[in-house]
Every structure is written in C-alpha cells, then in structure tokens.
Design an enzyme around this catalytic site. Sequence first.
Site, PDB file in Angstrom:
ATOM      1  N   CYS A 139      -5.626   5.805   0.468  1.00  0.00           N
ATOM      2  CA  CYS A 139      -5.152   5.164  -0.445  1.00  0.00           C
ATOM      3  C   CYS A 139      -5.164   5.738  -1.870  1.00  0.00           C
ATOM      4  CB  CYS A 139      -5.495   3.665  -0.297  1.00  0.00           C
ATOM      5  SG  CYS A 139      -7.437   3.611  -0.435  1.00  0.00           S
TER       6      CYS A 139
ATOM      7  N   GLY B 298      -3.267  -2.259   3.353  1.00  0.00           N
ATOM      8  CA  GLY B 298      -2.141  -1.731   4.205  1.00  0.00           C
ATOM      9  C   GLY B 298      -1.358  -1.281   2.883  1.00  0.00           C
ATOM     10  N   GLY B 299      -0.034  -1.202   3.534  1.00  0.00           N
ATOM     11  CA  GLY B 299       1.119  -0.736   2.757  1.00  0.00           C
ATOM     12  C   GLY B 299       1.705  -2.082   1.942  1.00  0.00           C
TER      13      GLY B 299
ATOM     14  N   GLU C 103       4.813   6.625  -2.381  1.00  0.00           N
ATOM     15  CA  GLU C 103       3.547   7.016  -1.790  1.00  0.00           C
ATOM     16  C   GLU C 103       4.194   7.678  -0.222  1.00  0.00           C
ATOM     17  OE1 GLU C 103       0.968   3.849   0.291  1.00  0.00           O
ATOM     18  OE2 GLU C 103      -0.672   5.385  -0.741  1.00  0.00           O
TER      19      GLU C 103
ATOM     20  N   LYS D 215      -8.674  -8.474  12.078  1.00  0.00           N
ATOM     21  CA  LYS D 215      -7.385  -7.706  13.167  1.00  0.00           C
ATOM     22  C   LYS D 215      -7.363  -6.131  12.776  1.00  0.00           C
ATOM     23  CE  LYS D 215      -3.234  -6.834  12.861  1.00  0.00           C
ATOM     24  NZ  LYS D 215      -3.175  -5.612  13.585  1.00  0.00           N
TER      25      LYS D 215
ATOM     26  N   GLU E  36      -5.448  -4.453  -1.017  1.00  0.00           N
ATOM     27  CA  GLU E  36      -5.700  -3.022  -1.715  1.00  0.00           C
ATOM     28  C   GLU E  36      -4.707  -2.267  -0.798  1.00  0.00           C
ATOM     29  OE1 GLU E  36      -6.329   0.328  -1.459  1.00  0.00           O
ATOM     30  OE2 GLU E  36      -8.232   0.373  -0.465  1.00  0.00           O
ATOM     31  N   LEU E  37      -3.813  -1.766  -1.800  1.00  0.00           N
ATOM     32  CA  LEU E  37      -2.558  -1.072  -1.246  1.00  0.00           C
ATOM     33  C   LEU E  37      -2.578   0.161  -1.375  1.00  0.00           C
ATOM     34  CD1 LEU E  37      -0.144  -3.992  -2.348  1.00  0.00           C
ATOM     35  CD2 LEU E  37      -1.501  -3.984  -0.488  1.00  0.00           C
TER      36      LEU E  37
ATOM     37  N   TRP F  98      -5.024   1.795   9.699  1.00  0.00           N
ATOM     38  CA  TRP F  98      -5.415   2.644  10.619  1.00  0.00           C
ATOM     39  C   TRP F  98      -6.363   3.921  10.084  1.00  0.00           C
ATOM     40  CZ3 TRP F  98      -2.786   6.411   8.414  1.00  0.00           C
ATOM     41  CH2 TRP F  98      -1.574   6.203   7.995  1.00  0.00           C
ATOM     42  N   ASN F  99      -6.244   4.118   8.742  1.00  0.00           N
ATOM     43  CA  ASN F  99      -6.658   5.202   8.436  1.00  0.00           C
ATOM     44  C   ASN F  99      -8.099   5.223   8.207  1.00  0.00           C
ATOM     45  OD1 ASN F  99      -6.299   3.412   6.122  1.00  0.00           O
ATOM     46  ND2 ASN F  99      -6.218   5.028   4.601  1.00  0.00           N
TER      47      ASN F  99
END
Length: 492
Positions: free
Chosen positions: A286, A230-231, A384, A177, A252-253, A153-154
């Site tokens: 991130c 995401g996380g 984080e 998605k 990509e976390l 969402w960021n």
Amino acid sequence: MNLTPYQMYINGRYCEAQSGNRFDSLTPSTAQPWASFPDATEVDADIAVTAAHQAFVSPAWAGLTATARGKLLRTLGDLIADHRELLAELESRENGKLIRETRGQMGYLPEFFYYMAGLADKIEGQTLPVDKSDMMAYTLHEPMGVVAAIVPWNSPLYLTAIKMAPALAAGNTLVIKPSEHASASIVALGKLVEQAGFPAGVVNIITGYGPSAGAALTRHPLVRHVAFTGGAATARHVVRSSAENFAHLSLELGGKSPQIVFPDADIDSAVNGIVAGVFAASGQSCVAGSRLLIHDSIYDEVVARVCERASRICIGDPLAEETEMGPMTTLAQLDIADNMVQQAISEGAVLRYGGQRVECNGGWYFQPTLLESDSSSNSLMQEEVFGPVTAAIRFHTEAEALALANDTRYGLAAGIWTRDIARAHRLSKAVRSGIIWVNTYRVVSAMAPIGGFGDSGYGREGGIEAVLSYTEKKTVWVNLSSEPMSDPFVMR
Ligand code: TXE
C-alpha cells in the site's frame, strides 16, 4: 494434484462451510492450485458473528481482567515467534512474497501482540472537572463488540495483527476474513489462538470471497467495527453496507506515494530507497513509492541508476534465498500492471526500463518497470498500479515538488530525500499524507500509527490510539448530593 485442505475456525472448532463448497487457491510462482478452503457465505458469516457476539458477552471473555487479556496476547505473540518459519513459508507460497521478506515480517509480528498486551491494562478513562459541584463525572473506554477484520492478500498476517492485537487488547471479539487469494497463514493463526488459551468464539476465521462472505460481515447488525484493508473500489462497498448498522470503520486503502529527491540528498541511499519502495514485494504494497519526483539537476543520474539497479534484480521463485523479486500475487494484478504500462505509454509516458511480463515456471511475473512522464496527469501518476511500476517526473523548485507531491487523490506515504533539515521538516508538514519518511522508506513499527488522507482511507492502525479506536467512550455521572432531586422539568 493433491491440494492441502484447510478449514475455517469458528467458535473454537475447525469446520466446513454450511454449503460444503470449497474453492482452490493458486500459488503465484507457478499458477498451480496448492490448497483449498471452505467457501463461506452469508450463513457462515452469521454463525461466526453470532459466536463472536456470544463470546463477547460471556464471562469467560468479558469477565477477564484487562491484565489477563494482555497475558493471552503475550502468549499468542510467543507462539507466533515459535512458528514464524512455518507462517513465513505459508505466506510466501500463497502470495508469492519473498521468503526473506515474510521471514522479516513474521519475526516482527509478535511485537504487535506484545505492544498491545502492554496497553491492554492502560486504557484509562478520565475524571472530568465538571462545572457542577454536586456531581462527579468520569469516562470509561468500553469494548465495542464484534469486530470484522477484512484483510487483503499482500501481507495477510501483518495486516491481521495490526487489527487483531488492539481489538483484543480492548476486549472485543473478532471475525477475520482473509483474502480468497491468501487464507492459509491466517487459518494457521487460528491454531495458535487456540493454543494460547483464548476462549472459544473470541477469534473466528471465515474463508471465502469478498462479495459473499466479506459483504455479509460488513452488513451484519452485530458487527460494531469493520477494519478493512484493500482497494478503494471495494472500500466504497464496505462503507455503504456498514452504514446500514452504523458500524465504526477503519479503512486502510492504497496510495500513489511520492519519493521526492533533492540535489543535496545522499543519492546512493535515495536510489536504494526508491528501489526498496516500489520493487520490493513486487510493488504490491500500500505504501509503494510509485511516483518519483526528482530535481532536474540530478534527474538523469537518479533515473539511470534506478534503471541500472532494476536491470540486476534477480526475479524468480519467492522461496529461493537469492530471489529479489517474486511474482504478482494474482493474474488480475499482473494484467493491471501490464495494461497500465501500455496505457501510460499511449498517453505519452516514455518507458525507460522493463514493462514486460517475465516467463518463469508459468508464474505471474512482471519486470521492475520505470517510465518517465512530463505530466502529472498521466494515469500512471494518478492511479495505483499495485505492482513494480514507477513513474518519474522532473521538478525545479521546492514549491513545484510540493505541488506535484500533493497532486493526487491519495495520501498514504511519502519519502523525502534531502540533507537540509529545515526543508525536511517543512515538507513533512506540507505533504498531505499519513506517513512521511525522511531519508528512509518502508519503516513500520507497532508503536507508530499508519493510515492515510483522502482516498487512502481513514482511521489509524498501530500506536496507542489504535487501541482506543476499538473502544466506545462512556461518560458516567454520579450525583454526590443527598438532597432530593429537584424540578424534573429542568435540565441539570
Ligand atoms: O482487493 P479487495 P483486490 C488495491 C490494489 C489492487 C486493488 C484491488 O490497487 O489492485 O486494491 O485488489 C474483500 N465486501 N489493494 O481486488 O477487493 C476481499 O475478499 C467486503 C490495496 O484484491 O479490496 C479481501 O479479503 N469485503 C491494498 C479484501 O476485501 C470484500 C491491498 C481486499 O480485497 C468485498 C490489496 C465486499 N464487497 C489491494 N469485496 C492495500 N491497501 O494494501 C472484496 N472484499
């Protein structure tokens, strides 16, 4: 309250979920619902993936030349440029990011499509100088098939573009998605995809929750590549479920990125870089520079100046031009920031600025926050936050700075502030992270890879290699001899 009703985009048509269920999305600046979306589940994911697969093998897409694909991408880039104000406003409304930041991101977004459009017809194989005189061998880069792009969402559109543009340039098809917290701008992109002239089914967008719609995509046998941002906890689910079908992955976390400030740095720039690194986007980035490693001789000055600038940050409505920090995107994220600050204090960190929720129109606001810690094992130095919270620690030598910088499971980004060119390069090599910024922070480009070490994930987005990561390499052997084939039981 009248909610804007959005639909999903599957096989060139706007549609509801098969169940007919919808979910509401809240605007973080007021915590009020503003839009609703179809609540996709496994059956919708299957319909979308099947449509993407049919498009992948259809002459309308598979029969296009790479140059024609590039032209479509270029047209899409132009359409995004024409609609950037609308897209920026949608994103600010749904994730609370500052309008000036989303405008900047939307202004740049077309570049991803232009850059990848240019690469589409330059995905070249090689002729191999094989050690067999009667053989010719060459390689081809073939598209993989259906790509599932799972986006947080960021920065919804930015993180979609960085997946979508190379995946399409390479000839794949997509199911996107978006996050359940920020789906509108991505659904709006569907209209532009249609206008650009992409054949039906090449790009599909399903809206819904991660454990239902998202997970269904990751385990679908026709999905050949999952591109996830995401996380780390969610990424572990994604890895496990995509393993079932050996889908390729790019992850990509998050990060715990250090900002390392040496005494010879331009302190004005370093302070601005630190503020930009962790308070811009309310730290929901991130690459947030969430650990400040500062040399002892300038430590007090830098900490005092960052706190002073933090105290002047204008917090408020993300759509107002004068606002410098908007809300957290979700209530959960606000709770995480609050709880992690309290936890860090209970472990011995000292609060220097902020640390409180901010009352503003009922929205989910948190103060820009700086804590000091004399231990790299404090949870704030290791976990984080994904919020406007940073932890400062002193160092005395370059070796100590390097050890602190690398004392993390993550490795996404790092800022190095020094005028010593040798030190800058020495540390750029030694710090274990996917991006190093020297005397700057938060610079990105379609031409530059982004991705991490360790718990920050694997795979790289952006740059030339990104397009290759959406291809399968094939080796073609051609027998040049007109002699009959010899002994069938001997490997040639
Ligand atoms: O992200 P999730 P959340 C970090 C940040 C944050 C934490 C949790 O630390 O506090 O992650 O955030 C979809 N199978 N980042 O919970 O769950 C989900 O619907 C498949 C860093 O919001 O990772 C959404 O579309 N998909 C980060 C996407 O995954 C699933 C950005 C990301 O959501 C799924 C965001 C499942 N089982 C958070 N569960 C960055 N790197 O920028 C959820 N999803």
